[in-house]
Write a protein that holds these residues in place. Structure first.
Motif: not given
Ligand code: S3P
Length: 174
Positions: A17-23, A113-115, A124-130
């Protein structure tokens, strides 16, 4: 408030969601130190988050994360960019709420998903990136994220400057 030097800012929300960029942007604008919990863990343990998940499993990662939140709770006037799972734990929620204004960043599953599509750093999203899986975890976590938050910011279609400006407005007017 954040201009009271004892109060920090915690950024929460789902992966991507951009926590690091916004941080980073808030840290520059407010001249406050930024600590990213994942980076902090990696530096402390000298091992990446992916490796921790692979070698020790999620349970151990959550314990390390909890210890780090306790440790950061002793410091003041920080911007803490929290790993997406920090709010799964009640003690973490209590701790981040003690000394910080908690800002929940939200984005649609399409944006996330795009990011993250080509990202290999989110075990946590390995193999479940949908989209469906992302939506499912967001839904599972929704109640915790909302309960932890003082301020909610929708980030879809907004620039970093717009999002940061909106956060500052809400922080200083609230
Ligand atoms: C996680 C989010 C990640 C990282 C770990 C678990 C989660 O941080 O802490 O992979 O459970 O949502 P980011 O939100 O910074 O990607």
């Amino acid at each position: 408030m954040v201009n009271n030097r004892d109060c920090g800012i915690a950024l929460i929300g789902f992966m991507g969601v951009g926590k690091t960029t916004i941080g980073n942007e808030l840290s520059k604008r407010l001249d406050m130190e930024l600590i990213d919990t994942d980076k902090f863990i990696q530096e402390k343990m000298n091992i990446s988050v992916q490796e921790i998940f692979k070698k020790y499993g999620e349970k151990d990662f959550r314990q390390i994360e909890k210890d780090v939140i306790r440790e950061l709770n002793k410091k003041r006037n920080l911007i803490i960019s929290c790993g997406g799972g920090v709010c799964l734990n009640e003690e973490n929620i209590e701790n981040i709420r003690k000394n910080n204004k908690v800002i929940l960043l939200k984005a649609s599953s399409e944006t996330i998903l795009k990011r993250l599509e080509n990202d290999r750093k989110r075990p946590l999203l390995n193999g479940k990136m949908n989209k469906e899986y992302i939506e499912k975890i967001i839904e599972d976590r929704k109640e915790n994220y909302h309960r932890a938050a003082d301020i909610i910011i929708h980030t879809d279609g907004k620039s970093v400057e717009e999002i940061t400006g909106e956060i500052m407005e809400k922080l200083f007017l609230k």
